[in-house]
Every structure is written in structure tokens, then in C-alpha cells.
Design a protein around this motif. Structure first.
Motif, short mmCIF file in Angstrom:
data_model
loop_
_atom_site.label_atom_id
_atom_site.label_comp_id
_atom_site.label_asym_id
_atom_site.label_seq_id
_atom_site.Cartn_x
_atom_site.Cartn_y
_atom_site.Cartn_z
N VAL A 317 0.83 -1.19 0.00
CA VAL A 317 0.00 0.00 0.00
C VAL A 317 0.87 1.24 0.00
O VAL A 317 1.84 1.34 0.78
N LEU A 318 0.55 2.20 -0.88
CA LEU A 318 1.23 3.50 -0.89
C LEU A 318 0.40 4.47 -0.06
O LEU A 318 -0.72 4.82 -0.45
N ALA A 319 0.93 4.89 1.07
CA ALA A 319 0.18 5.80 1.94
C ALA A 319 0.13 7.18 1.31
O ALA A 319 1.16 7.78 1.01
N PRO A 320 -1.07 7.73 1.10
CA PRO A 320 -1.19 9.06 0.50
C PRO A 320 -0.97 10.15 1.54
O PRO A 320 -1.11 9.92 2.75
N ALA A 321 -0.65 11.36 1.07
CA ALA A 321 -0.51 12.51 1.95
C ALA A 321 -1.70 13.45 1.86
O ALA A 321 -1.78 14.42 2.62
N ALA A 322 -2.61 13.16 0.93
CA ALA A 322 -3.74 14.06 0.71
C ALA A 322 -4.81 13.35 -0.10
O ALA A 322 -4.60 12.25 -0.63
N GLY A 323 -5.96 14.00 -0.20
CA GLY A 323 -7.02 13.52 -1.07
C GLY A 323 -7.88 12.45 -0.44
O GLY A 323 -8.06 12.39 0.78
N MET A 324 -8.40 11.53 -1.29
CA MET A 324 -9.35 10.53 -0.83
C MET A 324 -9.12 9.18 -1.51
O MET A 324 -10.04 8.39 -1.67
N PHE A 325 -7.86 8.92 -1.92
CA PHE A 325 -7.54 7.69 -2.63
C PHE A 325 -6.29 7.03 -2.07
O PHE A 325 -5.38 7.71 -1.56
N VAL A 326 -6.24 5.70 -2.18
CA VAL A 326 -5.06 4.92 -1.84
C VAL A 326 -4.72 4.05 -3.05
O VAL A 326 -5.61 3.46 -3.67
N LEU A 327 -3.44 3.96 -3.38
CA LEU A 327 -2.99 3.06 -4.43
C LEU A 327 -2.48 1.76 -3.81
O LEU A 327 -1.71 1.77 -2.84
N LEU A 328 -2.91 0.63 -4.40
CA LEU A 328 -2.48 -0.69 -3.97
C LEU A 328 -1.66 -1.33 -5.08
O LEU A 328 -2.10 -1.40 -6.24
N ASP A 329 -0.48 -1.80 -4.74
CA ASP A 329 0.38 -2.53 -5.68
C ASP A 329 -0.05 -3.99 -5.66
O ASP A 329 0.10 -4.68 -4.65
#
Length: 392
Positions: A317-329
Motif C-alpha cells: 500500500v502506498l500511503a497518501p498525503a492528501a485527497g481521498m484515494f489509496v494506491l495498492l500494488d
């Protein structure tokens, strides 16, 4: 009858339509009453704050349902200028603002005035999936520059500068980013600004998530010396104030560009409804506390996702710093990101987006939204967890 369509129809297609296929399937399944959890779109589940709705209702009841200024009402443009200056550290006035039907509408308008056949525009990859159509509609060539997953999808100014040619007219930047949630640092923004000044380029800056930074600080390229005259900021209240359905946004930039954009708006929208403008003015002027509350909830929901999916087989999981989305590898699952998205939906009813639609650099990743309620979000994460365990 021979049916021939303009070549423009190809330029406005891009990756956008295919990118939303899983999302459309999810809404169709939901309409059939199936147990579906939609994590594929950034539509805040919050209601628009009541005073904003009340302002619009009162304006409609008072007869504010007629044509309005093409550029937007002076009082709203002044309020937007003050809002953008406060958030982005700039010093624009009302003459630098034009109101449009959402952020992408404003970007579309700006691109028509700046980019034509023979021009090139550099787009960091990954980038929002409709940029391809929005920026290429006038015939400009889009130059995609990968921002590698290995570097956390951060801006790579050196790679961007290496892509500049004699035909380059503009650079597109989106910080905070959709889909990654990455917030560009001050040094990254200053490096981007130097490229623009050294090569005499425009910068199109999508800052719609500027008020939803929960880890770090938002920096606007327009605030860098020498950049206000070559930057267009696009933004709006859709995400920050839970007003996605109101369809109002803006562009802020040099006054002569805004004059040209007014001519496009005359032919495109002929103004935004007055009662919506009144609501937007209340939103940007009086509701920072509501935005603060929403941002805190987004951060909590982000943590919920990170905690639920921290030790799932085949995922990182790439932890975001903003917004409302998370990217999963999802590359370690053995599935392509497209197959992962479809197999997950077919098996569990959870809809996510294949992030490859945002650009080849995000191939092998999927984007999930945490804009929905806590209970549904937790259940969606549990289903993802179970699905990945079944693959393992």
C-alpha cells in the motif's frame, strides 16, 4: 447513409471511457440490488453543508434562475481569488478568475486557449485519466513522462526537463495528485518552475485537492516568483466542500488568458446558474471549519484502509498525503491490475479502478477511494483481504 465523425471524437476519447468500465458495472449491479461496495470514485458521501444548500434554495426562490455573467459574478470571483490566495500563497485578483462547470471544464477551456496542433504538453505519468482528452482536444501532442512507482510516483523534474523540445508549450501538474495522493514538495515545485521559466512554458496546475492535505503542506507553482504570469490554476469545491453534483469550478491565471477563456465560455456554457454561484461564494468564504472536519475524517479513513490492508498477501500500500484515494500494488498477486479489478468485482462486489488507466507508470496498481462511510469502507477492505487470501 455514411456516418463519418470528426477526428475530434478520437481526441476526446482517450483512456477515460474504458477506465470507468468497472465503475459502471458496479452501479448497474447496485441498481439490481446486489451487494456492491463502490470504491471506484471520489464522490464524498458527506452532504453539502446545510448553509450552502439554504443559500442556493433562497436564491432560486428569489428568482435567481436567469442568465448570469459569462465570466462569473464579480463577488464570487473576488471570493475565489481570496480563497486561492489563502490556500496557494498567490496574489491574484478577481480579474484573474473565470468560473466554469467544474475543474475539468475549466481545464478544457484553458487548453483550448493555449494548446493547438503542433504543440506538445508534458504530463507526468500517472495523471488523472481524462487529462489525455482534456488537453489533447485542440490537437496538441501529449508527452507522457513516467514518475516511477519505485520512487513513490513523486515528481521527477529532471525527467520532465529531458522531455522538453522546441514544440513544448506547457507542463501539466496535479498536486495533490489523483491517483497517488502525493503532495509535491517545495523543492520539486521550484524545480518545475525553473523548467517553465528557462524554456518559456506554461504550467497547468490542477489543485482541486489543495485543501485536503493531511500530511505535509500544499505548494502551488503559481506562488513561485516569475510564475504567476505563466500558470493556470484550476480548482473547485467538489471535493473540499462535498459539492460534486453542483458542477462549479474555476480557472485562475493571467488576465489576458482569462479574456480568451471568457470567449470560449460564451460559446460553451453561457454562464453558470446564479443560485449555484451564490452557494459557491458561501462555500469558499465561510466554511473552512467544515473542510477541516472533512479532512480529519479522510485522514481517519485513510488510516482505516492502511490498517486493514497492511499485511494482505500480494498487496503493498502506498500511503497518501492528501485527497481521498489509496494506491495498492497488486503485482505480487500474479494478476494484471485490470484482471485484479475485474476478478475482485466479480468475486466480491467491490469496485476499484485499474490505475493503469492513469498511465503506464501505474500499471500493476489499483486505486481505491475512501470517500464512503466507515462501515462500508471497512467491509470493502475485509472483502479485499479475503479475495487476496483466496489468491494466495
Amino acid at each position: 447513409m455514411t456516418r463519418e465523425f470528426s477526428s475530434v471524437t478520437q481526441r476526446v476519447a482517450g483512456r477515460g471511457p474504458d477506465g470507468w468500465a468497472v465503475h459502471r458495472a458496479a452501479w448497474a449491479a447496485k441498481a439490481r440490488g446486489e451487494s456492491v461496495i463502490v470504491l471506484s470514485i471520489g464522490d464524498p458521501e458527506f452532504n453539502t453543508p446545510a448553509p450552502i444548500i439554504q443559500t442556493a434554495t433562497a436564491a432560486m426562490e428569489g428568482g435567481d434562475t436567469h442568465y448570469t455573467d459569462i465570466r462569473g459574478r464579480a463577488s464570487l470571483r473576488e471570493a475565489i481569488a481570496e480563497y486561492v490566495n489563502r490556500i496557494s500563497g498567490t496574489s491574484f485578483g478577481s480579474a484573474n478568475v473565470i468560473v466554469g462547470a467544474g475543474t475539468q471544464n475549466a481545464l478544457f477551456n484553458a487548453s483550448l486557449c493555449l494548446l493547438a496542433g503542433g504543440d506538445e504538453v508534458i504530463i507526468p505519468d500517472p495523471g488523472y485519466l481524462t487529462y489525455e482528452a482534456t488537453l489533447g482536444v485542440g490537437g496538441a501532442a501529449l508527452v507522457s513522462v513516467p514518475q516511477p512507482a519505485a520512487s513513490g510516483f513523486r515528481l521527477d523534474p529532471a525527467a520532465i526537463e529531458a522531455a522538453v523540445t522546441s514544440r513544448t508549450k506547457a507542463i501539466m501538474v496535479n498536486s495533490p495528485s489523483n491517483p497517488s495522493g502525493v503532495v509535491a514538495t517545495k523543492s520539486e515545485i521550484r524545480a518545475l518552475a525553473k523548467i517553465a521559466v528557462d524554456h518559456d512554458l506554461w504550467v497547468l496546475s490542477d489543485e482541486v485537492y489543495a485543501q485536503l492535505v493531511f500530511n505535509g503542506t500544499h505548494h502551488s507553482v503559481a506562488a513561485v516568483p516569475e510564475m504567476a504570469g505563466r500558470t493556470v490554476i484550476v480548482g473547485g469545491v467538489s471535493k473540499s466542500h462535498a459539492m460534486t453534483g453542483w458542477r462549479i469550478g474555476w480557472a485562475v491565471g493571467p488576465e489576458d488568458l482569462i479574456d480568451h477563456m471568457e470567449n470560449v465560455a460564451l460559446a460553451m456554457n453561457y454562464g453558470i446558474p446564479g443560485f449555484i454561484q451564490e452557494a459557491a461564494q458561501v462555500a469558499v468564504s465561510n466554511h473552512d471549519s467544515d473542510v477541516d472536519e472533512m479532512r480529519a475524517i479522510y485522514q481517519r479513513r485513510c488510516d482505516l484502509v492502511l490498517n486493514h490492508l497492511a499485511n494482505v498477501p500480494g498487496l503493498s500500500v502506498l500511503a497518501p498525503a492528501a485527497g481521498m484515494f489509496v494506491l495498492l500494488d497488486v503485482r505480487a498477486t500474479g494478476l494484471s491490475s485490470r484482471d485484479f479489478a475485474w476478478d475482485l468485482f466479480n468475486a466480491t462486489g467491490v469496485a476499484v479502478l485499474d490505475a493503469a488507466n492513469f498511465g503506464p507508470a501505474a500499471d500493476g496498481w489499483v486505486r481505491i477511494s475512501f470517500a464512503i462511510g466507515d462501515d462500508d469502507l471497512a467491509e470493502g477492505c475485509r472483502r479485499i483481504f479475503k479475495f487476496c487470501h483466496s489468491l494466495a
